[in-house]
Scaffold this active site. Structure first.
Site, short mmCIF file in Angstrom:
data_model
loop_
_atom_site.label_atom_id
_atom_site.label_comp_id
_atom_site.label_asym_id
_atom_site.label_seq_id
_atom_site.Cartn_x
_atom_site.Cartn_y
_atom_site.Cartn_z
N LYS A 78 16.06 -12.17 17.48
CA LYS A 78 15.46 -11.23 16.52
C LYS A 78 16.29 -10.25 16.06
CE LYS A 78 11.10 -8.48 16.44
NZ LYS A 78 9.99 -7.80 16.83
N SER A 158 5.38 -9.07 15.28
CA SER A 158 6.27 -8.87 14.36
C SER A 158 7.54 -9.87 14.68
CB SER A 158 6.93 -7.35 14.55
OG SER A 158 7.62 -7.23 15.69
N SER A 182 3.70 -7.88 19.85
CA SER A 182 4.69 -8.71 18.75
C SER A 182 5.37 -9.97 19.35
CB SER A 182 5.76 -7.68 18.11
OG SER A 182 5.23 -6.92 17.39
#
Lengths: 492, 95
Positions: A78, A158, A182
């Protein structure tokens, strides 16, 4: 070629150990998949050269008999994790061009254990979002489609790029971060496993901060076993994060015994919300039946303050974000816009550099922390948070793990829910309570909606009892037998 | 509580975020909606409740107060939008 991208981490580990293929073969297959799936916009930065170098080094180690636990396993990272010398944006315009001079602790532990970096995944800006539509680099597309409907769906957020990459067979696993859901919510939306460990289990050092009392790193994979394997490398004490706990990292894979006889599973009454789709309620009841059939005992529990968790979260998280994001001022890194004075420079830079959702949250946070309002909002929210934690603590006197849906719906189309921030926030209604209490939670793909989209079930455990969470999740996974594949796999 | 455009302009100033005039009213509407929504917490009786100060019960570790890192200004400055010698450069702060 495509078969290598269909492996689990555990199977790839075994295949590498038996010499069936090399780390280079495995990495090349995934790089080809990454290229074929560019339309998903799952990556902000692809790092193929670095991936091949790391794969070659991995093969060299294996030849010398020095293979490590994750040697040769291609992972996506990420873009919230700082990676030395590699662009790290947090999905924001304000960090464009930022190449950290250091490596986050969690990623450095993954590389220590031999893993290979494929690239940096797209995400909601500063991890603020539940649909991956707030990224400065554009939305991520889910590889899933509704039956008979070709509209592009969100992967959740997210950690949407990580979720899409794992679901679309671009990476064997990915790192995510979870502040209010997330990791778990995008895992549910894309039919993969996502684990948020206990707050303090993984170091936050080198991960771009959103809400420091909530942020936690975790794995996103296609199986429970793979999440256990990744967590073994990701977890552990780090002197550079004083909130990371100094306790041994168990062998999480060994926790997957498949035996949950006698385990007590709590079913929280308050998670039955008005307007929840019947198919999600039905899946939840199905989950109860699966666990009961495996010898566990499901008992009703009460988590009385559940309905207030989301509102408390939307005070605490923006408050911490407004403080953490004060560092983006155009002085030390990232974007700078000119101004006649230093204040004008700050205001121009931050006005241009932050997207609409980040601006909204920083301003909410600024307001609730401002003079005269601190007690009414922030202090009040932290008191409610104590009550949420107390509910869980009381429940865990009686039960070992809690079963609930992960999200109140399946994935929706890009563009839906974007006009109403609160409708978007409601995505996290089932994940935020465990975040507020710092507890470990996992989402396991458990079935398909009537429209053919994945739905996840969530298990929440006691602090630092990831082993029981994983053990129960393994049983749930086996009973559910989820084997649906995204219909829109690019290049398939 | 409803926030008007003056309140929004004040919050924007505190947050050091330039908000175009034309966006103040829309933002006032959005933030007021969110603030009114979080005010549902007023229903909860928290009179005898301590605020949470630590998510996980643990004692903060102590360490010797020693310098263990540093000494590479060029690395630190590599990402700076503007620098002079071994310093970050900003617009003039004092007349």
């Amino acid at each position: 070629m495509s078969q290598l991208t269909d492996l689990t981490i555990a199977a790839a580990r075994d295949g590498l150990a038996q010499g069936e293929f090399s780390a280079r073969d495995l990495t090349e297959s995934h790089l080809a998949a990454m290229e074929a799936a560019r339309s998903l916009n799952a990556f902000v930065t692809e790092t193929p050269e670095r991936a091949l170098e790391m794969a070659q080094a991995s093969d060299a180690r294996r030849t010398k008999g020095e293979a490590r636990p994750l040697d040769g396993i291609p992972l996506a990272i990420k873009d919230l994790y700082c990676t030395e010398g590699v662009l790290t944006t947090a999905g924001s315009h304000i960090l464009e061009g930022f190449r950290p001079p250091y490596e986050s602790t969690v990623t450095s532990q993954l590389w220590r254990d031999g893993a290979v970096m494929l690239g940096k995944t797209n995400m909601d800006e500063f991890a603020m979002g539940s649909a991956n539509v707030t990224s400065h680099f554009g939305p991520v597309e889910s590889p899933w489609r509704r039956k008979g409907d070709n509209r592009t769906l969100v992967p959740g957020g997210s950690s949407g790029g990580s979720a899409a990459a794992v679901a679309a067979r671009i990476a064997l696993g990915a790192t995510g971060t979870d502040t209010g859901g997330s990791i778990r919510q995008p895992a549910s939306f894309t039919g993969i496993v996502g684990l948020k460990p206990t707050y303090g289990r993984c170091s936050r050092w080198g991960i771009v901060a959103f809400a420091s009392s909530l942020d936690q790193a975790g794995p996103m994979t296609r199986t429970v076993r793979d999440s256990a394997l990744m967590l073994c490398s990701m977890a552990g004490h780090d002197p550079k994060d004083s909130t990371s706990v100094d306790r041994p990292v168990p062998d999480y894979e060994a926790a997957l015994t498949g035996d949950i006889r006698g385990l007590r599973i709590g079913i929280p009454a308050e998670y039955r919300m008005d307007g929840m789709p019947e198919e999600i309620e039905a899946l939840w009841r199905q989950g109860e039946e699966w666990l009961t059939a495996a010898g566990a005992e499901c008992v009703p529990i009460s988590l009385a303050h559940t309905k207030y968790a989301l509102a408390a979260y939307y005070i605490v998280a923006p408050a911490e974000a407004s403080s953490n994001l004060a560092r983006y001022d155009g002085v030390r890194y990232g974007l700078r816009l000119p101004g006649d004075s230093i204040d004008a420079m700050y205001e121009a830079t931050r006005g241009e550099g932050f997207g609409a959702e980040v601006r909204r949250r920083v301003m909410i946070g600024t307001y609730v922390l401002s003079a005269g309002y601190y007690d009414a909002y922030y202090l009040k929210a932290q008191k409610v948070r104590s009550l949420i934690l107390r509910d869980f603590t009381d429940a865990f006197e009686d039960v070992d793990v809690i079963l609930a849906p992960t999200a109140p719906s399946a994935a929706f189309a890009i563009g839906e829910k974007e006009d109403d921030p609160i409708a978007m926030y409601l995505n996290d209604v089932f994940t935020v309570p465990a975040s507020m209490a710092g507890l470990p939670g996992i989402s396991v793909p458990a079935g398909l909606s009537g429209e053919g989209l994945p739905l996840g079930l969530q298990l929440v455990g006691r602090p630092f009892d990831e082993e029981t969470v994983l053990r129960a999740a393994g049983v749930l996974e086996e009973a559910a037998g989820f084997d649906a594949r995204p219909p829109a796999l690019p290049g398939a | 509580m409803a926030l008007d455009r003056e309140a929004i302009a004040h919050i924007a100033k505190l947050a050091r975020i330039r908000v175009p005039e034309a966006e103040l009213d829309a933002l006032a509407g959005e933030l007021s909606t969110i603030i009114s929504w979080v005010e549902q917490l007023d229903e909860v009786d928290t009179d005898a409740v301590e605020p949470m100060t630590s998510v996980v019960a643990q004692r903060l570790k102590q360490r010797p107060d020693k310098v263990t890192d540093g000494g590479y200004p060029e690395k630190i400055l590599a990402n700076a939008p503007d620098s002079v010698a071994a310093y970050f450069a900003v617009p003039k702060v004092m007349e």
